[in-house]
Design an enzyme around this catalytic site. Structure first.
Site, PDB file in Angstrom:
ATOM      1  N   VAL A   7       5.632 -10.707  10.797  1.00 55.46           N
ATOM      2  CA  VAL A   7       6.821 -11.548  10.663  1.00 55.46           C
ATOM      3  C   VAL A   7       7.312 -12.010  12.038  1.00 55.46           C
ATOM      4  O   VAL A   7       7.594 -13.190  12.254  1.00 55.46           O
ATOM      5  CB  VAL A   7       7.938 -10.812   9.898  1.00 55.46           C
ATOM      6  CG1 VAL A   7       9.202 -11.663   9.834  1.00 55.46           C
ATOM      7  CG2 VAL A   7       7.473 -10.465   8.485  1.00 55.46           C
ATOM      8  N   ARG A  38       6.759  -1.071  19.809  1.00 56.85           N
ATOM      9  CA  ARG A  38       6.574   0.371  19.893  1.00 56.85           C
ATOM     10  C   ARG A  38       5.710   0.744  21.096  1.00 56.85           C
ATOM     11  O   ARG A  38       5.970   1.738  21.758  1.00 56.85           O
ATOM     12  CB  ARG A  38       5.924   0.872  18.602  1.00 56.85           C
ATOM     13  CG  ARG A  38       6.605   2.095  18.023  1.00 56.85           C
ATOM     14  CD  ARG A  38       6.162   2.381  16.607  1.00 56.85           C
ATOM     15  NE  ARG A  38       7.104   1.839  15.623  1.00 56.85           N
ATOM     16  CZ  ARG A  38       8.329   2.362  15.395  1.00 56.85           C
ATOM     17  NH1 ARG A  38       8.741   3.429  16.057  1.00 56.85           N
ATOM     18  NH2 ARG A  38       9.134   1.831  14.512  1.00 56.85           N
ATOM     19  N   VAL A 129      15.173 -10.373   1.156  1.00 52.78           N
ATOM     20  CA  VAL A 129      14.899 -10.485  -0.274  1.00 52.78           C
ATOM     21  C   VAL A 129      14.073 -11.738  -0.539  1.00 52.78           C
ATOM     22  O   VAL A 129      14.457 -12.838  -0.144  1.00 52.78           O
ATOM     23  CB  VAL A 129      16.202 -10.557  -1.097  1.00 52.78           C
ATOM     24  CG1 VAL A 129      15.883 -10.696  -2.583  1.00 52.78           C
ATOM     25  CG2 VAL A 129      17.072  -9.335  -0.858  1.00 52.78           C
ATOM     26  N   GLY A 184      -4.694  -7.603   0.668  1.00 54.33           N
ATOM     27  CA  GLY A 184      -3.532  -7.461   1.535  1.00 54.33           C
ATOM     28  C   GLY A 184      -2.207  -7.656   0.815  1.00 54.33           C
ATOM     29  O   GLY A 184      -1.154  -7.764   1.441  1.00 54.33           O
ATOM     30  N   GLU A 187      -0.005  -2.204  -0.179  1.00 57.44           N
ATOM     31  CA  GLU A 187      -0.203  -1.232   0.895  1.00 57.44           C
ATOM     32  C   GLU A 187      -1.237  -0.185   0.460  1.00 57.44           C
ATOM     33  O   GLU A 187      -1.504  -0.022  -0.726  1.00 57.44           O
ATOM     34  CB  GLU A 187       1.109  -0.470   1.175  1.00 57.44           C
ATOM     35  CG  GLU A 187       2.330  -1.331   1.360  1.00 57.44           C
ATOM     36  CD  GLU A 187       2.512  -1.764   2.803  1.00 57.44           C
ATOM     37  OE1 GLU A 187       1.783  -1.245   3.674  1.00 57.44           O
ATOM     38  OE2 GLU A 187       3.369  -2.625   3.050  1.00 57.44           O
ATOM     39  N   ASP A 198      10.989  -0.811  -4.327  1.00 54.26           N
ATOM     40  CA  ASP A 198      11.227  -1.969  -3.465  1.00 54.26           C
ATOM     41  C   ASP A 198      12.052  -3.026  -4.201  1.00 54.26           C
ATOM     42  O   ASP A 198      12.995  -3.598  -3.640  1.00 54.26           O
ATOM     43  CB  ASP A 198       9.871  -2.540  -3.030  1.00 54.26           C
ATOM     44  CG  ASP A 198      10.009  -3.857  -2.279  1.00 54.26           C
ATOM     45  OD1 ASP A 198      10.338  -3.801  -1.082  1.00 54.26           O
ATOM     46  OD2 ASP A 198       9.803  -4.920  -2.888  1.00 54.26           O
ATOM     47  N   LYS A 202      15.972  -4.589  -3.290  1.00 52.02           N
ATOM     48  CA  LYS A 202      16.326  -6.008  -3.238  1.00 52.02           C
ATOM     49  C   LYS A 202      17.399  -6.338  -4.271  1.00 52.02           C
ATOM     50  O   LYS A 202      18.322  -7.109  -3.999  1.00 52.02           O
ATOM     51  CB  LYS A 202      15.077  -6.846  -3.458  1.00 52.02           C
ATOM     52  CG  LYS A 202      14.062  -6.714  -2.312  1.00 52.02           C
ATOM     53  CD  LYS A 202      12.696  -7.255  -2.715  1.00 52.02           C
ATOM     54  CE  LYS A 202      11.686  -7.178  -1.587  1.00 52.02           C
ATOM     55  NZ  LYS A 202      10.306  -7.444  -2.073  1.00 52.02           N
TER      56      LYS A 202
END
Lengths: 422, 422
Positions: A7, A38, A129, A184, A187, A198, A202
């Site tokens: 993203v 990271r 969302v 993809g 997960e 999930d 939302k």
């Protein structure tokens, strides 16, 4: 910017593609000052031109949240609890925040929004969302004149992809999941998606806007889709239904809300049944607008980045029209037991004479009215599926019947129940 | 407020229903100060409570556009040229304007937006396109990070109602129109709607946002649906298409735009084909978001009022994020003759031996490639329909062929051509 994965890279890409346009629109350029990752020593070729133009790559979130040269913090790191501390720190230091982090907001939203209110800062979260779909703007601004009365949404691309492949490619659940993982869309550990968790995160955010209050995730009834089989798909198709993982918010006449996430049978003629693959959609009703639907990509780097950049532009324009101002008490919620719904119930019985009679009287005794029943032909003494559709029945009555079924020695396997919405 | 018909009354209704919410959201109440109507002495019972609370009913627009106590002018009167003078007068006197008037904006937008820019005022016009659907906000804000590449929209509820009834109730055009008129979905004089003119006004506004420029209505190729027959519907259904009145904007690789409004065959499996009755929808593609659709009521008092009130709220919040800032030059447009499309062509011929051969060689000679051809069985020497679908062909080639057909003595009646989009 904190976090620079798919993203984040999409955001940098779009800011570059639209540089001229956005600068003209805003009267000043949007400039990336620092990026926190990271592992800052990892080589990042796609950031080379930014680095050479002076953008600092750092491993320390405070380099962003506390730098006086930073006007806006864009949090795209993912995770649940850690981002909360960064967002709080940014607000504490007088910065607005854009985030795509539904989990952090769903669990810590009450605290984060309260802090933003207190410090007169703004948290923008369009991308959290349904990725590309500007549903948060729509509910907050476009439909602000409405009392929304219901919302039925496909908010998880993984679930929708799996269900689409089960419906149209005749795959069973595990094959469809494996395919989603290979492409993809799922997960390696798909639990959060397929469990409905999930979607519930939302839904908590959307219902928060619609009810102008804070909705705790825990108050949303959530059921996963793991138990749906190829056999269910076949029956459902025969009855002209599709199965969709729906996140539902419904207001009753007393102003209380039911909030739930579960696999749902909907008629194939419904526009939501046309939403396929990894797409998301929100079907909603308002007292002024009537029914409305919005449909688009619910995941992916660029679709999500599109909403992040829209939020950055909003922040740059100083638009503060988010529903944060309303976030306060929880509205009255209707517990799942008190809801009345139609149901699809699939059972497996031994095909012995009289078994159908025993099944129907089992449900009749419990005042569950059957609208239709289906049993394919089978060999005597072999297990055979019996599927029935009920009229509207209280959830607590259905739950009790399903419990009783397990001890009634009528079935050879545990039954499958899927709720129906028309 | 100037004008207080169905939409105006809807706005007053919603402002009252949402009074508490909106006051809390804005930190101050929205107060109606004056209402201008054509005939102020006509008794208006539904305004009684407003009048008794001090709202002035006047016949003079300047009482609104020039009153120092008025912060915002809401123009809902309809018409094309007269409202222009009111909007200009309001801007001249330092007021922002909310309008639902697509005709005025489509024809006088260049002048009005230029004046608003010069005076640093804002014209809000969400309600002018697709009533309830917040498409203007979506294109201006939610999708601001995208280069939009195409937009296919059902923007006229009258046309869509007529086509739906022709498709599903087997009505012919005039019966469907009469029904639409009886139900209030079509005007006594339906010309502006069925000719595609109203859709073109709206497309001009949407394309203006998408191209960030001014689009003159005259530059949009427009064709009405009056010539579609029940026979066409039957063929089209057989081929698994629907007919929709589409407003289309498409960007080619050189950045030029084609803009057109015409009846269009689309596959029945397309989500736009599911848009029925008086509903509107916009299907669009952006380089970041991919495909997206929004669907809702395109007409009616409350649905339109919902968008008017959203604009009032935006104005009260001081959000100035409209695309006005971009309105400048017209982008390069592709003339209709230069576009390549697939076509449905229905002809009526005398069923004599060899007629099909003559038809196919007529098109073959003109390098129009036929993808399929259909001729139902008929009695010899009787008129019989021949329908063919072409591969992609230049518009100018098709236009020339259709002209030639008229002199070629092959047909007993003028042919019907409908463009196809996939």
């Amino acid at each position: 910017m904190i976090g620079c994965g798919t993203v984040g890279s999409g955001v940098l890409d779009l800011l570059q593609r639209r540089e001229e346009d956005l600068t003209r629109l805003l009267g000043r350029p949007i400039r990336v000052v620092r990026i926190v990752v990271r592992n800052p020593s990892k080589p990042r070729h796609h950031l080379a031109s930014l680095i050479s133009s002076g953008v600092e790559i750092s491993g320390e979130p405070r380099r962003v949240t506390r730098d006086p040269g930073v006007e806006l913090v864009v949090e795209l790191a993912g995770g649940r609890d850690e981002p909360k501390t960064w967002i709080l720190d940014a607000i504490e230091h007088g910065r607005d925040v854009v985030t795509a982090n539904k989990a952090t907001l769903a669990f810590h939203g009450a605290e984060l929004f309260a802090q933003a209110r207190a410090k007169r800062r703004c948290i923008y979260y369009e991308a959290s969302v349904a990725a590309a779909i500007p549903i948060i703007e729509m509910l907050s601004n476009g439909l602000v004149a409405n009392q929304m009365t219901s919302l039925s949404a496909i908010l998880n691309g993984t679930c929708n992809y799996i269900l689409t492949r089960m419906e149209f490619a005749n795959l069973d659940y595990s094959a469809a999941l494996a395919e989603a993982q290979a492409k993809g869309f799922a997960e390696a550990d798909p639990t959060l998606d397929v469990s409905g968790g999930d979607s519930a995160h939302k839904l908590a955010l959307l219902a928060g806007i619609v009810t102008r209050s804070h909705i705790p995730v825990e108050s949303i009834y959530t059921e996963g889709l793991e138990r749906i089989t190829r056999e269910d798909m076949e029956f459902v198709r025969q009855f002209n239904y599709s199965i969709k993982m729906l996140a539902i918010a419904k207001r009753n006449d007393q102003g209380s809300w039911e909030l739930r996430v579960h696999p749902t049978l909907i008629p194939r003629s419904e526009i939501l049944a046309q939403v396929r693959d990894e797409f998301n959609a929100v079907y909603m009703k308002g007292d002024a607008v009537g029914p409305m639907l919005i449909y688009g990509k619910g995941a992916g780097g660029l679709p999500t980045a599109s909403s992040v950049v829209a939020d950055i532009v909003r922040a740059a324009k100083g638009e503060r029209g988010t529903p944060n101002a309303h976030m306060g008490v929880t509205p009255a919620l209707v517990p799942i037991e008190r809801i009345e719904l139609r149901n699809y119930i699939r059972m497996t019985v031994l095909d012995v004479p009289g078994v159908l009679g025993r099944i129907t009287s089992f449900f009749g005794m419990r005042h569950i009215s059957i609208s239709s029943i289906h049993q394919p032909e089978a060999r005597v003494n072999q297990p055979v599926p019996v599927v029935l559709l009920t009229h509207k029945t209280s959830e607590h009555v259905v739950a009790e019947a399903l419990r009783d079924l397990e001890t009634a020695r009528l079935l050879t396997r545990a039954p499958t129940r899927i709720r129906i919405e028309e």
